[in-house]
Design an enzyme around this catalytic site. Sequence first.
Site, PDB file in Angstrom:
ATOM      1  N   ASP A 185      47.618  46.656  26.879  1.00 36.05           N
ATOM      2  CA  ASP A 185      46.896  45.435  26.512  1.00 36.05           C
ATOM      3  C   ASP A 185      47.475  44.213  27.194  1.00 36.05           C
ATOM      4  O   ASP A 185      47.210  43.104  26.772  1.00 36.05           O
ATOM      5  CB  ASP A 185      47.030  45.227  24.995  1.00 36.05           C
ATOM      6  CG  ASP A 185      45.806  45.721  24.260  1.00 36.05           C
ATOM      7  OD1 ASP A 185      44.855  46.116  24.941  1.00 36.05           O
ATOM      8  OD2 ASP A 185      45.816  45.701  23.027  1.00 36.05           O
ATOM      9  N   HIS A 446      39.274  19.158  50.390  1.00 35.76           N
ATOM     10  CA  HIS A 446      38.014  19.819  50.699  1.00 35.76           C
ATOM     11  C   HIS A 446      38.068  20.387  52.109  1.00 35.76           C
ATOM     12  O   HIS A 446      38.528  19.713  53.018  1.00 35.76           O
ATOM     13  CB  HIS A 446      36.852  18.828  50.599  1.00 35.76           C
ATOM     14  CG  HIS A 446      35.564  19.414  51.050  1.00 35.76           C
ATOM     15  ND1 HIS A 446      34.779  20.189  50.221  1.00 35.76           N
ATOM     16  CD2 HIS A 446      34.931  19.370  52.254  1.00 35.76           C
ATOM     17  CE1 HIS A 446      33.718  20.588  50.891  1.00 35.76           C
ATOM     18  NE2 HIS A 446      33.779  20.104  52.134  1.00 35.76           N
TER      19      HIS A 446
END
Lengths: 482, 417
Positions: A185, A446
Amino acid sequence: MVVGELAHERDVVIIGGGPGGYNAAIRAAQLGLSVTLIEKAELGGVCLNKGCIPSKVFAHAAQKMAELPHIKEIGIELGHASFQLGKLQNYKTKVVTQLRQGVEALCKANRIEVICGKASFLAEDRIGVESGEVFDVYRFRHAIIATGASYVSPPSINIDHERILNAYSIYGLETLPSHLLVYGDDYIAIEVAMSFKMFGSQVSVITNDGTFGLDEAVAKELQRIWKKRKIKLYQHCKVESVTSSPDAVAATLKTATGETVTVEGSHIFVACEAKANVDGLGIDRLGIQRTEQGFIEINYQAQTSLPHIFAVGDVTGGPMLAVKAIKQGKVAAETIAGKQSEIDLTFLPTIVHSIPPIAGVGLTEDEAKAQYEDIRVGSFPVAGNGYAGIIGQKDGLVKIISDAKNDVILGVHMIGVGAVELISSGIIGLEMAAREEDMKFPFYPHPSSNESLLEAVESLQAEAIHLSPAMQKGSKKKAVSR
Amino acid sequence: MEVKLHDIGEGMTEAVVLSYFVKKGDYVKADQPLVEVQTDKMVAEIPAPAAGIIQDILVPEGETISVGTTILTLEAKSPPLVETMSNQPNVTAESVHLFAVKKEETVCAKRMIERRVLASPYTRKIAREHGVDLEQVVGTGRGGRITDEDVYRFIETNNAKQTNHSSVAGGGTESQSFEKADDNAPSFSVIPFRGRRKQIAKKMAQSLYTIPHCTHFEEADVTELIRFREELKQQNFHISATAFFIKALSLALKQFPIFNARLDEEREVIHLKQEHHIGIAVDTEEGLIVPVIKHVESKSLREIHEEAKRLTKKAQENKLTLQEMTGSTFTVSNVGPLGGSIGATPIINYPEVALMAFHKTKKRPVVMENDEIAVRSMMNISMSFDHRVADGATAVAFTNYFVRLIENPKLMLMELI
Ligand SMILES: Cc1cc2nc3c(=O)[nH]c(=O)nc-3n(C[C@H](O)[C@H](O)[C@H](O)COP(=O)(O)OP(=O)(O)OC[C@H]3O[C@@H](n4cnc5c(N)ncnc54)[C@H](O)[C@@H]3O)c2cc1C
């Protein structure tokens, strides 16, 4: 004390040379203390020798495998690609050795005395070190226990390290499993599943709750990716027993509905519970307090119930992470040197080097809902990010949660390319108690994956540019009405 | 879930339940202190093993219990997130346990977030360096953010008050509010601050923070007492001065029970105690310790003397049992035999109302009734009392009564029952 026994005097004696121990040693030396570091095996501890580093070597190779189709797509022909686990093992050894030599060199440069041997407390101010036939005694003003923790098999499963493996042995495999069952898990289970899938093994994951402690949306995206990658998921299942034959394993599962199912594979990986490495350390004699699970209790300065003895890392329980051990080590050293330091695990990040990577910090949506009256949730799919399109890694999402009352950011969660690096922006934001505007105002390079984070922040108020209005309003409404 | 007295180390086998911080029906968080217990070496707090609701408190305050005894019962009720997880039918208790690491992570994150204060790490460091608890600081920045200036302002206005900066991580408990390592660069003289020293510190601070102390001084002419003790010696009775003081004190307490009391501010009552359990402050190598002679009001001088002797010896040998160290209603401190001190401002043994210290006896010229100057053996007394409970006039009347008995020891005969 034995007559004639010689005691060496030290400011700080550190037991264990894992990330907790060696970071403490170097910081203590930087602050002018005389430091002795005792390690019974190899510097770097679990993290360097059989944990973080080996597993990330595997994840790195797996990532490269995942990129092969894209490499072809952009015009690079490599001919027939194949994967050789043996070679990866050699590479792993090379990386681990290099990094370990780096740690050794740093200890030397900082004039840290590194002693090879097994240490134990003899008294409140004395540590004995056993090294072959030799037994030396060191007197200290301060000691730091950084002995780590060990995985113990669950009672019903016998880890044989051949076909039934745990987190230590899985990355030592020399041959690729044909069908690997992964039972667990936690983040290690996800990494194991992903890495071996990319290498070409068939992988089936057996898990109790399927969220892996992740934010729900992230866990859902992970499950979608697994489905796409043909990783079979047995959710809400518990392994009752495992049997192995010379060439196969079979796990008997109990499902949510109480049915018993048998799953067969060639190997099984089992996530295990950790137990503090304190046997033979002599700390119970000193009355050092321990938690119910047997971990050493510490305060925010990493002090144990004996104020001159500190403990750091896995031996103190909680999340078993090197990132925590490193910080605790530094805080312990700084406290010893008289500095005001503090451990605060509030914004301890969780990261998973899966394909694609996962990272989260702060509250998940469910946790935030339980603690705050009114929250906002912003979410941005990585597919909407231009750079993700360029590099052909469009799976994933970035999710951000804020307190609608005062705009304070509560949590950042992501799955997708660059998540592990990008999460640092979220961590710093949370530590600075950033509000939405604080995360929205700065420039985001960017084109880059960074822009996914910006757009997720913007989507909190339905301002993301590359997201249709319907999708943004939806998420906003959901947060308020739920 | 049963919360038991577990072995808190140092070879303890039993402890006295001092006080509860919670009551039946209270919701408690994991690790929240539930009850304070005292062993013969220390006072410890027992934290909640898990979050939940207090079902029942089984041991009344003041009772001595042995290791393993169930103190209270707790109905474990997990924090919301874990709850939803365990609600899923497939997740058995065992399977949650198997992944203990993950579960702890969740609990940890939740507990920690409650400590969140809106301040940058830089500001938080300033606070740490000045021992400021940021939860006490009001943020004036936008959205309630705490600025550097807020911290500095707090330091200035709270200069007098000491902010307690104790904090525990990793499932720690309040009892574990460990001390800071020394502030300056390392030096080789560290005295561990724990065990008895720490307990003394805690009790003294509690007393002084809670009780408005008032100390007044008196002198007593003990010449007659010395003479009387000599006479008894001739008869082969060796009775210490302390025994006389304790007897006289008990007689005085009968007249002035307000000094043998306990103030319960919460319920707005003062309990006057029938029994006179007199604590005697004893100096030992490890520090101050206070064995208690029980029921002095019904004991003879000889019994008091024998018992004081026995307890002092046991105290010095560090062999007192828990019963012998708890339950006092009034405490005396005889510093005379230590050789020094003509006066002091003793700190009351909280929650008692008063404490009396006896100082060095010294021969001094004294003007007698008939205006002649005589050489007399004089002893000073310092008495601290809780000014919430009694006033100066009562205290003066009390010591006057006491001094009269000491100066005329035979008067004590009048009190024979
Ligand atoms: C497969 C795997 C992947 C992992 N991935 C990550 C990850 O991505 N990120 C992350 O943050 N964490 C990761 N971890 C966890 C990380 O490895 C541990 O949290 C970290 O190693 C703990 O550091 P430590 O210093 O507390 O102890 P350890 O690294 O366990 O070091 C303890 C050292 O003490 C020595 N020692 C013990 N007893 C004695 C003694 N008596 N005398 C002398 N020496 C002694 C041991 O030999 C050992 O070298 C991973 C772990 C595993 C197994």
